[in-house]
Design an enzyme around this catalytic site. Structure first.
Site, short mmCIF file in Angstrom:
data_model
loop_
_atom_site.label_atom_id
_atom_site.label_comp_id
_atom_site.label_asym_id
_atom_site.label_seq_id
_atom_site.Cartn_x
_atom_site.Cartn_y
_atom_site.Cartn_z
N ASN A 281 -9.44 6.50 -9.98
CA ASN A 281 -8.88 5.15 -9.93
C ASN A 281 -8.06 4.80 -11.17
O ASN A 281 -7.14 3.99 -11.10
CB ASN A 281 -10.00 4.13 -9.68
CG ASN A 281 -10.47 4.16 -8.23
OD1 ASN A 281 -9.85 4.83 -7.40
ND2 ASN A 281 -11.54 3.48 -7.92
N ASP B 62 0.86 -1.19 0.00
CA ASP B 62 0.00 0.00 0.00
C ASP B 62 0.89 1.23 0.00
O ASP B 62 2.07 1.15 0.36
CB ASP B 62 -0.91 0.02 1.23
CG ASP B 62 -2.18 0.84 1.01
OD1 ASP B 62 -3.26 0.25 0.84
OD2 ASP B 62 -2.08 2.10 0.97
N ARG C 216 -20.31 3.54 -9.58
CA ARG C 216 -18.96 3.01 -9.77
C ARG C 216 -18.19 3.88 -10.76
O ARG C 216 -16.98 4.02 -10.67
CB ARG C 216 -19.03 1.57 -10.27
CG ARG C 216 -19.57 0.60 -9.23
CD ARG C 216 -19.60 -0.81 -9.76
NE ARG C 216 -20.04 -1.79 -8.76
CZ ARG C 216 -21.29 -2.16 -8.61
NH1 ARG C 216 -22.25 -1.67 -9.35
NH2 ARG C 216 -21.61 -3.06 -7.68
N HIS D 1 -19.76 -5.09 -14.58
CA HIS D 1 -20.01 -5.00 -13.14
C HIS D 1 -20.60 -3.63 -12.86
O HIS D 1 -19.95 -2.72 -12.43
CB HIS D 1 -18.70 -5.17 -12.38
CG HIS D 1 -18.86 -5.18 -10.90
ND1 HIS D 1 -19.71 -6.04 -10.25
CD2 HIS D 1 -18.29 -4.42 -9.93
CE1 HIS D 1 -19.63 -5.81 -8.94
NE2 HIS D 1 -18.79 -4.83 -8.73
N ARG E 81 -23.76 -13.27 -4.95
CA ARG E 81 -24.91 -12.52 -4.42
C ARG E 81 -26.21 -13.12 -4.94
O ARG E 81 -27.16 -13.34 -4.19
CB ARG E 81 -24.79 -11.05 -4.84
CG ARG E 81 -23.71 -10.33 -4.07
CD ARG E 81 -23.57 -8.87 -4.45
NE ARG E 81 -22.65 -8.24 -3.52
CZ ARG E 81 -21.86 -7.21 -3.81
NH1 ARG E 81 -21.89 -6.68 -5.03
NH2 ARG E 81 -21.08 -6.68 -2.89
N VAL F 168 -9.52 -5.56 -9.27
CA VAL F 168 -10.73 -5.55 -8.43
C VAL F 168 -11.28 -4.12 -8.36
O VAL F 168 -12.47 -3.89 -8.18
CB VAL F 168 -10.38 -6.07 -7.01
CG1 VAL F 168 -11.59 -5.99 -6.08
CG2 VAL F 168 -9.87 -7.51 -7.06
O1 TXD Z 1 -16.57 -6.62 -7.51
C1 TXD Z 1 -15.68 -5.83 -7.43
N1 TXD Z 1 -14.80 -5.75 -8.41
C2 TXD Z 1 -15.53 -4.96 -6.27
C3 TXD Z 1 -14.74 -3.76 -6.42
C4 TXD Z 1 -16.03 -5.31 -4.99
C5 TXD Z 1 -15.70 -4.56 -3.89
C6 TXD Z 1 -14.85 -3.40 -3.95
N2 TXD Z 1 -14.59 -2.94 -5.27
C7 TXD Z 1 -13.60 -1.88 -5.47
O2 TXD Z 1 -12.33 -2.30 -4.98
C8 TXD Z 1 -13.88 -0.60 -4.73
O3 TXD Z 1 -14.84 0.18 -5.40
C9 TXD Z 1 -12.50 0.03 -4.74
O4 TXD Z 1 -12.26 0.65 -5.99
C10 TXD Z 1 -11.55 -1.16 -4.57
C11 TXD Z 1 -11.01 -1.36 -3.18
O5 TXD Z 1 -12.06 -1.42 -2.25
P1 TXD Z 1 -11.75 -1.39 -0.66
O6 TXD Z 1 -13.04 -1.50 0.04
O7 TXD Z 1 -10.67 -2.35 -0.34
O8 TXD Z 1 -11.19 0.10 -0.52
P2 TXD Z 1 -10.21 0.68 0.60
O9 TXD Z 1 -10.44 -0.01 1.90
O10 TXD Z 1 -10.36 2.15 0.52
O11 TXD Z 1 -8.75 0.24 0.10
C12 TXD Z 1 -8.12 0.81 -0.99
C13 TXD Z 1 -6.65 0.88 -0.65
C14 TXD Z 1 -6.32 1.86 0.47
O12 TXD Z 1 -5.63 1.20 1.52
C15 TXD Z 1 -5.43 2.91 -0.20
O13 TXD Z 1 -4.42 3.43 0.65
C16 TXD Z 1 -4.84 2.10 -1.33
O14 TXD Z 1 -5.93 1.32 -1.80
N3 TXD Z 1 -4.28 2.92 -2.40
C17 TXD Z 1 -3.17 2.55 -3.07
N4 TXD Z 1 -2.40 1.48 -2.98
C18 TXD Z 1 -1.34 1.39 -3.81
N5 TXD Z 1 -1.03 2.35 -4.72
C19 TXD Z 1 -1.79 3.44 -4.86
N6 TXD Z 1 -1.49 4.36 -5.78
C20 TXD Z 1 -2.92 3.58 -4.01
N7 TXD Z 1 -3.87 4.53 -3.87
C21 TXD Z 1 -4.70 4.11 -2.90
#
Ligand code: TXD
Length: 312
Positions: A96, A34, A89, A176, A152, A119
């Site tokens: 993103n 992260d 989304r 999706h 689901r 994801v």
């Molecule tokens: O069915 C599906 N595909 C999905 C998609 C189901 C559930 C969640 N879905 C999507 O996954 C959601 O809409 C988000 O776009 C992602 C991640 O969901 P999550 O709930 O895990 O989000 P968080 O908890 O906010 O985690 C995202 C992390 C967070 O720790 C940030 O610090 C990190 O991403 N982040 C990064 N990591 C690496 N590099 C970069 N540049 C970066 N930017 C943010």
């Protein structure tokens, strides 16, 4: 095959829960990456200590340095921001896109031949972007959505019959998003089509609830989106790849004419193995569902083009 290495980029809710499921199943050693300093290291340390009680021997390592991800067999991209109530989304698109592009570029420096599972939302467009950025063959870049949407759907079917969810096989195709396509004629309870077990009216209701399955949870949580079922779904895909098990699962894959769709990422049944998407399975669908699938793919294409234009 020996013990694999899986990198999860984004140690948020989906990423860290997927990491936990992976090491508890002892499927691979995991690197949790992260950009937030200390956070993936803290979570990884916590999970390593749980191993003393849970008894797993897989290792997990947290980092802010891409060099540590070197030699990964599979890379899961969950980095980005999640939906807030009222956000679609697609609202996540621009933010993103930047993140996913950066992640894929960095990952490839150290794992040039990895299989990438995206994801991050909006899922289908992010998967297209990850593939474009990577220059990898399209079988190596795929997205997770269909397994979740089908899970689901399965849970709502089990509730409606009612029957054990263990006997339910549900199928949801398409993008999706609001245009996903639940396919009742390929959804069964131990081989019995659900159309013989549930009224048409109830099936329509379940189809709608499935399409809004993510939003229903976002609304309840108020901050953040679903992660238990999303992480399970992701791990099912990683497992099929690492174990080369050739599972037939719905996934967001690149189409080259199948279902009449060309050069677009869309949710379809695929066979998943060590090479990623080893085959796209074309099933007979009625015209109505084919039309839905096409309009779902058209939406993905329009968003992908919007993204390319914004870049210029
Ligand atoms: O069915 C599906 N595909 C999905 C998609 C189901 C559930 C969640 N879905 C999507 O996954 C959601 O809409 C988000 O776009 C992602 C991640 O969901 P999550 O709930 O895990 O989000 P968080 O908890 O906010 O985690 C995202 C992390 C967070 O720790 C940030 O610090 C990190 O991403 N982040 C990064 N990591 C690496 N590099 C970069 N540049 C970066 N930017 C943010």
């Amino acid at each position: 095959m020996g013990k694999g290495k899986v990198t999860i980029v984004g140690a948020g809710f989906v990423g860290s829960t997927a990491a936990q499921r992976l090491i508890e199943k002892q499927l691979a050693d995991v690197v949790l990456f992260d950009v937030v300093e200390g956070m993936p290291q803290g979570k990884a340390l916590d999970m390593m200590q749980a191993a003393a009680i849970e008894g797993y021997s897989s290792l997990i390592f947290g980092t802010n340095d891409y060099a540590e991800t070197a030699g990964s067999d599979v890379v899961v991209v969950t980095a980005g921001i999640a939906r807030k109530p009222g956000m679609s989304r697609d609202d996540l698109l621009a933010i993103n896109a930047k993140i996913v592009k950066d992640v894929v570029e960095n990952i490839l420096k150290y794992s040039p031949n990895a299989i990438i599972i995206t994801v991050t939302n909006p899922l289908d467009v992010m998967t297209y972007l990850a593939w474009k950025t990577s220059g990898l063959p399209h079988n190596q870049v795929l997205g997770m959505a269909g397994v979740l949407d089908s899970a689901r759907y399965a849970s709502f079917i089990a509730e409606a019959v009612p029957c054990s969810i263990k006997d339910v096989r549900a199928m949801v195709l398409g993008g999706h998003g609001d245009s996903m396509v639940p396919v009742p004629q390929y959804s069964t309870v131990n081989g019995i089509p659900i159309t013989q077990l549930i009224s048409e009216e109830k099936i329509n209701e379940i189809n709608e609830r499935t399409k809004n399955g993510g939003a229903e949870i976002v609304k309840l949580l108020k901050t953040g989106s679903a992660y238990y079922a999303p992480s399970s779904s992701t791990v099912a895909m990683v497992e099929a790849i690492l174990l080369d098990s050739k599972r037939v699962l719905p996934a967001c894959a690149f189409l080259t004419g199948q279902y009449g769709l060309q050069a677009v990422y869309c949710g379809v049944p695929v066979i998943l193995g060590r090479n990623g998407v080893e085959r796209i399975v074309e099933i007979d669908m009625n015209q109505k569902d084919l039309d839905f699938l096409k309009s779902s793919a058209d939406e993905v294409k329009a968003l992908s083009m919007k993204l390319e234009q914004e870049k210029q």
